[in-house]
Design a protein around this motif. Structure first.
Motif, short mmCIF file in Angstrom:
data_model
loop_
_atom_site.label_atom_id
_atom_site.label_comp_id
_atom_site.label_asym_id
_atom_site.label_seq_id
_atom_site.Cartn_x
_atom_site.Cartn_y
_atom_site.Cartn_z
N PHE A 151 -25.86 1.36 -77.18
CA PHE A 151 -25.22 1.97 -76.02
C PHE A 151 -26.02 3.18 -75.55
CE2 PHE A 151 -22.15 4.80 -73.98
CZ PHE A 151 -21.60 3.94 -73.04
N CYS A 152 -26.52 3.98 -76.49
CA CYS A 152 -27.32 5.16 -76.14
C CYS A 152 -28.65 4.78 -75.48
CB CYS A 152 -27.58 6.02 -77.37
SG CYS A 152 -26.12 6.89 -77.96
N GLY B 192 -18.96 0.37 -80.64
CA GLY B 192 -19.57 1.56 -81.19
C GLY B 192 -18.62 2.70 -81.43
N PHE B 193 -17.80 3.02 -80.44
CA PHE B 193 -17.01 4.24 -80.53
C PHE B 193 -15.56 3.99 -80.93
CE2 PHE B 193 -20.55 5.04 -77.63
CZ PHE B 193 -21.18 6.04 -78.34
N TRP B 194 -15.05 2.81 -80.70
CA TRP B 194 -13.69 2.49 -81.15
C TRP B 194 -13.72 1.93 -82.57
CZ3 TRP B 194 -8.99 3.60 -79.37
CH2 TRP B 194 -7.91 2.93 -79.92
N TYR B 195 -14.62 0.97 -82.80
CA TYR B 195 -14.72 0.34 -84.12
C TYR B 195 -15.78 1.01 -85.01
CZ TYR B 195 -11.71 -3.27 -82.28
OH TYR B 195 -10.65 -3.94 -81.74
N ARG B 196 -16.45 2.03 -84.51
CA ARG B 196 -17.39 2.85 -85.25
C ARG B 196 -18.57 2.06 -85.85
NH1 ARG B 196 -14.92 7.63 -85.17
NH2 ARG B 196 -12.68 7.72 -85.39
N LEU B 197 -19.09 1.14 -85.08
CA LEU B 197 -20.27 0.39 -85.49
C LEU B 197 -21.50 1.14 -84.98
CD1 LEU B 197 -21.23 -2.24 -86.84
CD2 LEU B 197 -21.11 -3.31 -84.59
N CYS C 122 -21.63 -4.32 -66.85
CA CYS C 122 -20.41 -3.58 -67.18
C CYS C 122 -19.73 -4.19 -68.41
CB CYS C 122 -19.45 -3.57 -65.99
SG CYS C 122 -20.00 -2.50 -64.66
N PHE C 123 -19.71 -5.52 -68.48
CA PHE C 123 -19.13 -6.17 -69.66
C PHE C 123 -19.89 -5.79 -70.92
CE2 PHE C 123 -19.28 -9.71 -72.67
CZ PHE C 123 -17.95 -9.78 -73.03
N ALA C 124 -21.21 -5.88 -70.86
CA ALA C 124 -22.03 -5.58 -72.04
C ALA C 124 -21.90 -4.11 -72.45
CB ALA C 124 -23.49 -5.92 -71.76
N LEU C 125 -21.92 -3.19 -71.47
CA LEU C 125 -21.79 -1.77 -71.80
C LEU C 125 -20.39 -1.46 -72.36
CD1 LEU C 125 -23.68 -0.08 -68.84
CD2 LEU C 125 -24.38 -0.17 -71.23
N THR C 126 -19.37 -2.08 -71.80
CA THR C 126 -18.02 -1.88 -72.31
C THR C 126 -17.90 -2.42 -73.73
OG1 THR C 126 -17.12 -2.01 -70.08
CG2 THR C 126 -15.57 -2.33 -71.89
N GLY D 121 -26.77 11.47 -82.76
CA GLY D 121 -27.39 10.98 -83.99
C GLY D 121 -27.30 11.99 -85.12
N MET D 122 -27.54 13.27 -84.81
CA MET D 122 -27.41 14.31 -85.84
C MET D 122 -25.96 14.42 -86.32
SD MET D 122 -29.97 17.43 -84.98
CE MET D 122 -29.66 17.60 -83.24
N TYR D 123 -25.03 14.34 -85.39
CA TYR D 123 -23.62 14.37 -85.77
C TYR D 123 -23.29 13.20 -86.70
CZ TYR D 123 -18.60 13.76 -85.46
OH TYR D 123 -17.29 13.58 -85.78
N GLN D 124 -23.76 12.02 -86.35
CA GLN D 124 -23.51 10.84 -87.19
C GLN D 124 -24.14 11.02 -88.57
OE1 GLN D 124 -20.92 9.44 -85.60
NE2 GLN D 124 -21.76 7.50 -86.26
N ASN D 125 -25.35 11.50 -88.62
CA ASN D 125 -26.04 11.68 -89.91
C ASN D 125 -25.36 12.74 -90.76
OD1 ASN D 125 -27.93 9.68 -89.40
ND2 ASN D 125 -29.40 11.11 -88.52
N LEU D 126 -24.93 13.82 -90.14
CA LEU D 126 -24.24 14.87 -90.90
C LEU D 126 -22.84 14.43 -91.31
CD1 LEU D 126 -25.28 18.05 -88.90
CD2 LEU D 126 -26.05 17.36 -91.18
#
Length: 173
Positions: free
Chosen positions: A107-108, A95-100, A85-89, A163-168
């Motif tokens: 995560f995916c 990934g999603f807050w800091y956009r890395l 849970c720590f690692a996934l959080t 991934g497509m959303y990120q690439n676009l």
């Protein structure tokens, strides 16, 4: 221009536009659906069709892997769940807050594999509690494999869409 700048221009190092990420995703899910509770599924099919030595091998391997999985869950299950849970959080936040993007990609991969672990633990408990042998065991393994494959299809779809959303959104070039 420095050599590493040339390399980074030629080989895209972003996760979702990198061919190696998609190869790793495919290998991860093909491996997860082939090894059902530690037993190769072709051995399960051979045991179901022919019986004999293949059936003995399946029963032996299932006994070893289910007991091992249940023992690990009993002994260190709480600590493993806490660490997971720590690692996934951490991956979700990075990934999603800091956009890395690399953390998003990990995560995916990691979240669905955690769910596969839960499915495997559940199947192991059913097999041991029911004392499944023969055709009942093969049906339980086939059901577990079907669940892993369904989770894999959903995971690949969601990962591909993200991934497509990120690439676009970021632009491939």
């Amino acid at each position: 221009m420095e050599w590493y700048a040339i390399v980074f221009e030629v080989i895209d190092m972003r996760s979702f536009s990198n061919l190696w990420f998609w190869i790793a995703l495919a290998v991860l899910w093909s491996t997860a659906s082939h090894w059902v509770l530690g037993v190769p599924y072709d051995l399960v099919l051979r045991a179901r069709r022919r019986g004999g030595e293949a059936a003995e091998d399946v029963h032996l391997l299932i006994g070893v892997y289910t007991r091992r999985l249940l023992h690990v869950a009993e002994v260190s299950g709480i600590w493993l769940v806490a660490a997971l849970c720590f690692a996934l959080t951490m991956l979700a936040m990075l990934g999603f807050w800091y956009r890395l993007e690399f953390a998003q990609a990990l995560f995916c991969l990691a979240l669905p594999m955690a769910l596969v672990g839960v499915l495997s633990l559940r199947a192991a408990r059913r097999i041991v509690a029911g004392g499944l042998q023969g055709e009942g065991l093969y049906r339980a393994l086939a059901r577990h494999r079907l669940g892993v494959q369904a989770l894999g299809m959903l995971s690949i779809f969601v990962t591909a869409m993200w991934g497509m959303y990120q690439n676009l959104n970021l632009g491939a070039f």
